[in-house]
Design an enzyme around this catalytic site. Structure first.
Site, PDB file in Angstrom:
ATOM      1  N   THR A   1      -0.725   2.111   6.901  1.00 41.00           N
ATOM      2  CA  THR A   1      -0.613   0.871   6.145  1.00 41.00           C
ATOM      3  C   THR A   1      -0.568  -0.311   7.107  1.00 41.00           C
ATOM      4  OG1 THR A   1       0.656  -0.424   4.555  1.00 41.00           O
ATOM      5  CG2 THR A   1       1.920   1.077   5.950  1.00 41.00           C
TER       6      THR A   1
ATOM      7  N   ASP B   1      -8.994  -0.098   5.396  1.00 38.83           N
ATOM      8  CA  ASP B   1      -8.916   1.202   6.069  1.00 38.83           C
ATOM      9  C   ASP B   1      -8.509   2.336   5.118  1.00 38.83           C
ATOM     10  OD1 ASP B   1      -6.380  -0.169   5.905  1.00 38.83           O
ATOM     11  OD2 ASP B   1      -5.537   1.500   7.046  1.00 38.83           O
TER      12      ASP B   1
ATOM     13  N   THR C   1       0.868  -1.189   0.000  1.00 42.50           N
ATOM     14  CA  THR C   1       0.000   0.000   0.000  1.00 42.50           C
ATOM     15  C   THR C   1       0.899   1.230   0.000  1.00 42.50           C
ATOM     16  OG1 THR C   1      -1.789  -1.059   1.186  1.00 42.50           O
ATOM     17  CG2 THR C   1      -1.585   1.314   1.508  1.00 42.50           C
TER      18      THR C   1
ATOM     19  N   ARG D   1     -14.803  -6.683   0.166  1.00 35.21           N
ATOM     20  CA  ARG D   1     -14.171  -6.181   1.395  1.00 35.21           C
ATOM     21  C   ARG D   1     -13.518  -4.811   1.136  1.00 35.21           C
ATOM     22  NH1 ARG D   1      -8.602  -4.710   2.790  1.00 35.21           N
ATOM     23  NH2 ARG D   1      -8.320  -5.114   4.993  1.00 35.21           N
TER      24      ARG D   1
ATOM     25  N   GLY E   1      -5.973  -3.691   7.687  1.00 31.71           N
ATOM     26  CA  GLY E   1      -6.981  -2.640   7.666  1.00 31.71           C
ATOM     27  C   GLY E   1      -8.087  -2.732   8.692  1.00 31.71           C
TER      28      GLY E   1
END
Ligand code: ASP
Length: 353
Positions: free
Chosen positions: A269, A249, A218, A246, A272
């Site tokens: 990161t 965050d 991420t 899904r 999540g």
């Protein structure tokens, strides 16, 4: 009578001069403040956190990560140096990482259980607490740009799936074929995770360390510009083998991304679900605001104590309104880089470097 009038006029002139002086001192002071801010601009980025160990990394891969992090942060830094906004620096920096197959965002995003790529991103402007985000998009080359469009050109904060893509088309975005996101590497990760599921007779979950760690990369960025404005942004493909649309965050304001000129800008990161439950990015800002502690103290408390107490792993990068930076994580590594107003550059991957 005439004498009294002259006296009154005299007093009035004297009073206005004094006020002028006060105004001048005030404006000199605020000028001083602006100068301070220009000295303190800065930018910090991450490219994901997890079990990133030197022993598993080849020299060439390490060099590839280091040079891409350098290219991305240098781009954002030059925008800030030339007086650009933190929002512009964030998007340009993240675009470079989204376009690189090295990271789990844009090209190089991880695969869902159904062998598709579903991308999430968000951005927040600390000067006015405006924010924009997208979740589960499958045809947007640079999801952070769409998050920015949601912030600037829609009355909403978070758009998802097909609707987000209709909005993108209306705003003139070119949609890419979903095959654009395919990378061999990420596809093999999905196959390995699915094999693991089979081996364990479907009893595995995200708790399985093997699966938990199959998502690195991420990307995120936090920046302070010369006008003292903070911003943060995050972009991801989420977690390998995710199902049921899904959403992690990264597109959740307060969890994956938060920025507030009064405190700091944060990009997260990690796993999540825990970052959402802990509202990690906002919690760091809130701790600074309510407890009047430093960014580093707030970041350590949240990442080293509060998040692990929930069971969460990962990290954050953040910058405060004075240009102080935190790069905090509770995993073996986090791809990260920081560049300050003097142009000093730090790039790190592992813990204890
Ligand atoms: N936080 C991202 C998610 O849960 C993944 C990551 O940062 O590695 O979707």
């Amino acid at each position: 009578m005439r004498q009294i009038l002259t006296l009154l006029i005299g007093l009035f002139v004297l009073f206005s001069c004094k006020n002028d002086k006060i105004d001048n001192i005030e404006s000199e002071k605020s000028h001083e403040k602006v100068i301070n801010k220009t000295e303190n601009f800065g930018i910090v980025i991450h490219g994901g956190a997890g079990t990133i160990l030197k022993k598993n990394m080849s020299d060439s891969l390490e060099n590839a990560f280091t040079s891409k992090l350098k290219e991305a942060i240098t781009k954002g830094h030059s925008i800030l140096e030339n007086g650009g906004s933190s929002i512009d620096a964030i998007t340009a920096t993240i675009n470079i990482m989204e376009d690189s197959p090295l990271f789990n965002s844009g090209k190089g995003a991880v695969f869902t259980h159904e062998e598709t790529n579903e991308l999430d991103a968000s951005i927040m402007d600390g000067s006015n607490l405006n924010a924009g985000a997208v979740a589960g998009v499958t045809r947007i080359k640079n999801p952070i740009n769409l998050a920015l469009a949601v912030m600037n050109d829609s009355p909403h904060v978070l758009l998802s799936g097909k609707g987000a893509e209709v909005f993108a088309e209306e705003k003139g975005f070119d949609l890419v074929d979903p095959s654009y996101f395919f990378t061999e590497n990420r596809f093999n990760s999905l196959k390995r995770v699915k094999q693991r599921e089979k081996d364990k007779e479907n009893k595995v979950s995200f708790e399985d360390p093997y699966i938990k760690d199959s998502k690195f990369g991420t990307v995120g960025c936090a920046a302070l510009d010369k006008n003292g404005n903070l911003a943060a942004g995050t972009s991801t493909g989420g977690m390998t083998n995710k199902r049921w649309n899904r959403i992690g965050d990264s597109p959740i304001i307060g969890a994956g991304t938060y920025a507030n000129n009064a405190t700091c800008a944060v990009s997260s990161t990690g796993w999540g679900e825990y970052f959402i439950r802990g509202m990690v990015a906002h919690d760091i800002s809130a701790m600074m605001e309510y407890k009047e502690i430093s960014l580093q103290e707030a970041a350590s408390e949240v990442i080293q104590n509060k998040l692990p107490a929930l069971g969460g792993t990962g990290g954050i990068v953040a910058i405060d309104n004075q240009g102080n930076v935190a790069m905090e994580f509770n995993t073996a590594g986090m791809y990260r880089a920081h560049m300050n107003a003097e142009g000093e550059l730090i790039i790190k991957i592992y813990k204890d470097e």
